[in-house]
Each structure stands twice: as C-alpha cells, then as structure tokens.
Design a protein around this motif. Structure first.
Motif, PDB file in Angstrom:
ATOM      1  N   LYS A 263       0.850  -1.193   0.000  1.00 39.92           N
ATOM      2  CA  LYS A 263       0.000   0.000   0.000  1.00 39.92           C
ATOM      3  C   LYS A 263       0.890   1.250   0.000  1.00 39.92           C
ATOM      4  O   LYS A 263       1.883   1.305   0.717  1.00 39.92           O
ATOM      5  CB  LYS A 263      -0.871  -0.036   1.261  1.00 39.92           C
ATOM      6  N   THR A 265       0.547   5.523   0.354  1.00 44.55           N
ATOM      7  CA  THR A 265      -0.335   6.661   0.642  1.00 44.55           C
ATOM      8  C   THR A 265       0.402   7.962   0.364  1.00 44.55           C
ATOM      9  O   THR A 265       1.522   8.166   0.837  1.00 44.55           O
ATOM     10  CB  THR A 265      -0.810   6.640   2.112  1.00 44.55           C
ATOM     11  N   MET A 292      -6.017  -1.273  -6.274  1.00 47.98           N
ATOM     12  CA  MET A 292      -7.081  -0.539  -5.574  1.00 47.98           C
ATOM     13  C   MET A 292      -6.658   0.928  -5.432  1.00 47.98           C
ATOM     14  O   MET A 292      -5.490   1.201  -5.181  1.00 47.98           O
ATOM     15  CB  MET A 292      -7.279  -1.144  -4.185  1.00 47.98           C
ATOM     16  N   VAL A 294      -8.023   4.755  -3.566  1.00 48.74           N
ATOM     17  CA  VAL A 294      -9.012   5.635  -2.926  1.00 48.74           C
ATOM     18  C   VAL A 294      -8.446   7.035  -2.840  1.00 48.74           C
ATOM     19  O   VAL A 294      -7.257   7.227  -2.598  1.00 48.74           O
ATOM     20  CB  VAL A 294      -9.413   5.238  -1.478  1.00 48.74           C
ATOM     21  N   GLN A 295      -9.335   8.000  -3.067  1.00 51.85           N
ATOM     22  CA  GLN A 295      -8.930   9.388  -2.907  1.00 51.85           C
ATOM     23  C   GLN A 295      -9.891  10.033  -1.921  1.00 51.85           C
ATOM     24  O   GLN A 295     -11.113   9.909  -2.069  1.00 51.85           O
ATOM     25  CB  GLN A 295      -8.974  10.109  -4.256  1.00 51.85           C
ATOM     26  N   ASN A 296      -9.369  10.697  -0.915  1.00 57.01           N
ATOM     27  CA  ASN A 296     -10.229  11.348   0.077  1.00 57.01           C
ATOM     28  C   ASN A 296     -10.780  12.658  -0.470  1.00 57.01           C
ATOM     29  O   ASN A 296     -10.225  13.210  -1.412  1.00 57.01           O
ATOM     30  CB  ASN A 296      -9.439  11.646   1.350  1.00 57.01           C
ATOM     31  N   VAL A 305      -4.249  10.355  -1.301  1.00 55.79           N
ATOM     32  CA  VAL A 305      -4.517   9.279  -2.261  1.00 55.79           C
ATOM     33  C   VAL A 305      -3.818   8.017  -1.762  1.00 55.79           C
ATOM     34  O   VAL A 305      -2.631   8.050  -1.449  1.00 55.79           O
ATOM     35  CB  VAL A 305      -3.976   9.641  -3.666  1.00 55.79           C
ATOM     36  N   THR A 306      -4.597   6.914  -1.660  1.00 55.69           N
ATOM     37  CA  THR A 306      -4.003   5.624  -1.263  1.00 55.69           C
ATOM     38  C   THR A 306      -4.239   4.626  -2.390  1.00 55.69           C
ATOM     39  O   THR A 306      -5.309   4.605  -2.979  1.00 55.69           O
ATOM     40  CB  THR A 306      -4.662   5.103   0.035  1.00 55.69           C
ATOM     41  N   PHE A 307      -3.229   3.825  -2.676  1.00 57.01           N
ATOM     42  CA  PHE A 307      -3.409   2.794  -3.711  1.00 57.01           C
ATOM     43  C   PHE A 307      -2.504   1.603  -3.423  1.00 57.01           C
ATOM     44  O   PHE A 307      -1.631   1.666  -2.553  1.00 57.01           O
ATOM     45  CB  PHE A 307      -3.134   3.366  -5.109  1.00 57.01           C
ATOM     46  N   VAL A 372      -8.604  -0.106   2.520  1.00 53.34           N
ATOM     47  CA  VAL A 372      -9.059   0.280   1.174  1.00 53.34           C
ATOM     48  C   VAL A 372     -10.147  -0.714   0.757  1.00 53.34           C
ATOM     49  O   VAL A 372     -10.113  -1.869   1.162  1.00 53.34           O
ATOM     50  CB  VAL A 372      -7.906   0.204   0.132  1.00 53.34           C
ATOM     51  N   SER A 374     -12.483  -2.123  -2.737  1.00 49.66           N
ATOM     52  CA  SER A 374     -12.814  -2.008  -4.162  1.00 49.66           C
ATOM     53  C   SER A 374     -13.850  -3.066  -4.501  1.00 49.66           C
ATOM     54  O   SER A 374     -13.908  -4.120  -3.858  1.00 49.66           O
ATOM     55  CB  SER A 374     -11.578  -2.132  -5.041  1.00 49.66           C
TER      56      SER A 374
END
Ligand code: ADP
Ligand code: ASP
Ligand code: MG
Length: 405
Positions: A263, A265, A292, A294-296, A305-307, A372, A374
C-alpha cells in the motif's frame, strides 16, 4: 475413445515414488480406453530453489537466462515419468516446450502462449505413445526457452487441451478440488462440486493459487472442460463450468486472499484536474500495475490518495514516485508491505444486495480495520493488515454461511 490432458502439480511429482503414483493414474486412463497427453510441473520446491539461485548469482539478472535456469525443473520430471511408464510397458516420450512446439511471445519470465503446433503430438498419439510434456515452458520468437509465470503448468495443460480439442483437462493437485477458501487456512472450507469459469477466474486472480489465472481465462475462452482433483485420493473433484450448468447458485461462492500487495499513501496532494494522471501515468509507463485506489475528499485544496501495487514492485514504484514528487506537490509519502487483500466472490452478487455490508460488519465485529475497498460486479475486496488474515478469512467464511457442517 476420449482424449484427456492430465496435469500433475509439484507435490504430485515431488519424488520418484510419487511419480510412480502419477504413472498409475496415467495407466488407469489408458486402461479405460482413453488417450492421454500428460503435462507435469517440477518437483515441489525445485522452481523456488532455481529462482533463488538466479537471485544469488546477480540481483538484476537477465530474464532470458532466468528462463534458461527455471525451466529445467520440468525437464527432470517429464524424463522420469517417461522412464517409469516405459518400464511398465507403456510407450511414452518426454517433450520440452520447444519440441512440441509451444510458441510464446518474448515476455521472458511471464510469456504468453501464442500458438501450439499439434502435428508432432498427434503423430505421437497416433503411434500409440503417451506424450509427457514439460509444463511452464515454451519457445519464444528468438528460438529461446521462455517460462509462463509461476504456476504456469496449469496454463500449459489448458492450452494443450484447447489446441488438441481434448474432451477433458484434469488438473491433479494436492487438494481434492476447489474449496470455498484455502482449506489450509480455514479448516471448515467446503469443496465446491462445481464453480463457474467467471468465479474461478476472480478467485484465481484474487489470490487462490489452485489454478493459474491465465489457465482459467483460456479455459473460459475455448470452453475447455476443466476439472480439479486429487492425485492422492480417488474421489470426485471440482468441475469448472458455465453458469447454466449450476443448479443451486450461492450468493457468495468463495473467499480469496492475496499477500502480494503493498500500500502506498500520498498525503496532502495538491488537488487540481490532471493530478491522478500525473501520478498514475508514470507508474503505468514503468509497467507497474496499480490495483485498488481511494482518494479522500479534499480539504483546503489538498487531498490524500491511497493505492496498492504488487509487493514485488514496491521499491520500483517508490523510485518512480520520487521522480513524480519533483513535478507534483505532495506533502508526505508512506508505504506498507504488511497488508493483505481479502475478496469475497460470487455471481449471485449481481442480483443480491447487502453482500458488501455483511463483509464490513463481520470485520468490524472482530475489530479489523479496513484500509481500502474495491468492488466489481461479482466481488468485493478489502485491504487489511496482514496479521488479521486468518481471523478475517474465518470470520467471513462463517458470516456468509460457507462453513462445512
Ligand atoms: P500444484 O503444485 O499442484 O500446482 P498449488 O500449490 O499451485 O498446487 O495449488 C494448490 C494449493 O492451492 C492448495 O494446496 C491450497 O493450499 C491452495 N488454495 C488456495 N485457495 C484454494 C481454494 N479456494 N481451493 C483449493 N485450494 C486452494
Ligand atoms: N514449476 C512452476 C512453478 O513452481 C510451474 C508450476 O508448478 O505450475 O511455478
Ligand atoms: Mg500450481
């Protein structure tokens, strides 16, 4: 007379005694009046050992030479099985990928099969011989040996079954079928008598290594009759088939996990149009698969942004992001490689609501934090800390009513 492709994995050929057992399963098919083409893996542990030799030789090894080294494990087992079959009076011959030939592209280490010329194998079958083909390997456009990625013997077998229009492709392994989840982690896992191609594809690509993902893709495309069964117990296995062929459909049919995740971030990223492209573009250019994301919501013009990326690509991804930071205003970057992706899979999700909610509730009840999320049409995946893998798998297995009675 049916034509069967029989594939035996590493544990099934782990030593000469086990290869004798394989020979008896081949003989049984012949005695039933069928023709068979056999595909073998290397003895269990051998491919890992060969990979570690390459890493020891030089950290940035040439992938052509890696393939030259790691493809050798299968050559040993096909030779040994042929010797044993011959000693039993069964005409048999070992075949390397290039001898078939199984032609692949030039992506050394993860090559894709392009064509299989079946003339040689058909001639051998017509002469009454059992072809014993080395799995996991092929020949690339430069005439060099290639390998198909870890677990690739499954794909060799399905590709041969498709090319030969075989009546069945039997994948013999160390479990007696496909289970609702990895039976080695969840003892209450239940064997699935049937599973759809689609669900099997999701399960494989989300981490269930019982079949290599590409083998399922290929079976689905060419409608190969695929069966997973045990080398050690003579009991019915799992049939991978079309949705129409399954009478009682479960909403959730399986739960998979993958430790192959890391992960990343990015904190305090300046938020403006084009920002995602300037972060993910360079990663894609470096052939790093982002899974995966996610954006806050942004606060005061900045967002987090985490992926996730494959764990093996984490250091390369961090290097790429170091360059990105020269162009994009990012306050902080953190990463973790102690995460696991857990996924629940089922075609029934298309028509039933509340599947994801049940997952979140079951994890919350155990105090497991979701990092996260998805989703797709037939799966929900969450990323959690790796230490909770077993607890999460067992909790979800019970929550979806999958436990064996
Ligand atoms: P082989 O060497 O025969 O190819 P693999 O080790 O590649 O065998 O695959 C079989 C293993 O897959 C099993 O031992 C089991 O631990 C694991 N596995 C993971 N998920 C599942 C599942 N849903 N059903 C059955 N086996 C699974
Ligand atoms: N021997 C190879 C591996 O361990 C291929 C296979 O077993 O399918 O990845
Ligand atoms: Mg395997």
């Amino acid at each position: 007379m049916a034509l069967i492709v029989q594939k035996f994995g590493g544990t099934s050929v782990a030593n000469v005694d086990r290869i004798r057992n394989v020979a008896s399963l081949v003989k049984k098919e012949l005695d039933a009046g069928n023709q068979t083409v056999v595909v073998l893996s290397a003895m269990s542990g051998v491919t890992n050992k060969l990979v570690s030799f390459c890493e020891e030789a030089a950290p940035l090894y040439d992938m052509r030479e890696y393939d030259a080294v790691v493809s050798t494990g299968e050559q040993v087992t096909v030779g040994l099985l042929s010797i044993i079959l011959q000693s039993m009076g069964v005409p048999a011959r070992a075949w390397a990928g290039w001898q078939v030939p199984i032609r692949t592209d030039a992506a050394y280490g993860k090559a894709r099969i392009e064509t299989i010329d079946t003339d040689n194998l058909r001639a051998a079958l017509a002469a009454g011989e059992v072809p014993v083909v080395a799995g996991f390997q092929g020949v690339g456009p430069e005439g060099r040996v290639t390998t198909l990625g870890r677990g690739g013997s499954d794909t060799s077998a399905v590709a041969l079954a498709a090319a030969l229009s075989a009546d069945r492709c039997d994948i013999y392994t160390d479990v007696d079928g496909v289970y609702t989840t990895d039976p080695r982690i969840v003892p209450k896992a239940r064997k699935l008598p049937r599973v759809t191609y689609e669900e099997m594809l999701e399960m494989a690509s989300l981490g269930a290594k019982v079949l290599q993902t590409r083998s399922v893709e290929m079976a689905m495309k060419y409608r190969v009759n695929l069966q997973v069964l045990s080398s050690f117990e003579d009991i019915p296995g799992t049939l991978v088939c079309d949705e129409e062929d399954i009478v009682e459909k479960e909403i959730v049919s399986g739960i998979a996990y993958s430790r192959d995740e890391a992960k990343v971030t990015l904190q305090g990223v300046k938020d403006h149009p084009g920002i995602a492209a300037s972060i993910f573009g360079p990663l894609a250019d470096s052939n790093i698969n982002v899974d995966m994301i996610v954006q806050n919501v942004s606060e005061q013009g900045r967002t987090d942004v985490t992926f996730t990326v494959p764990r093996t690509d984490l250091s390369r991804a961090l290097k790429v992001l170091d360059c990105v930071r020269k162009e994009v205003d990012i306050r902080d970057l953190s990463h973790s490689d102690t995460v696991v992706k857990i996924s629940v899979i089922g075609v029934g999700m298309r028509t039933h609501a509340g599947v994801a909610q049940k997952m979140f509730a079951a994890l919350a009840e155990r105090g497991i934090n979701i990092l996260v999320i998805s989703t797709s049409e037939i799966k929900v995946s969450v990323l959690i800390e790796e230490e909770y893998t077993e607890l999460a798998l067992r909790a979800l297995h019970t929550a979806y009513g999958l436990d064996a009675k």
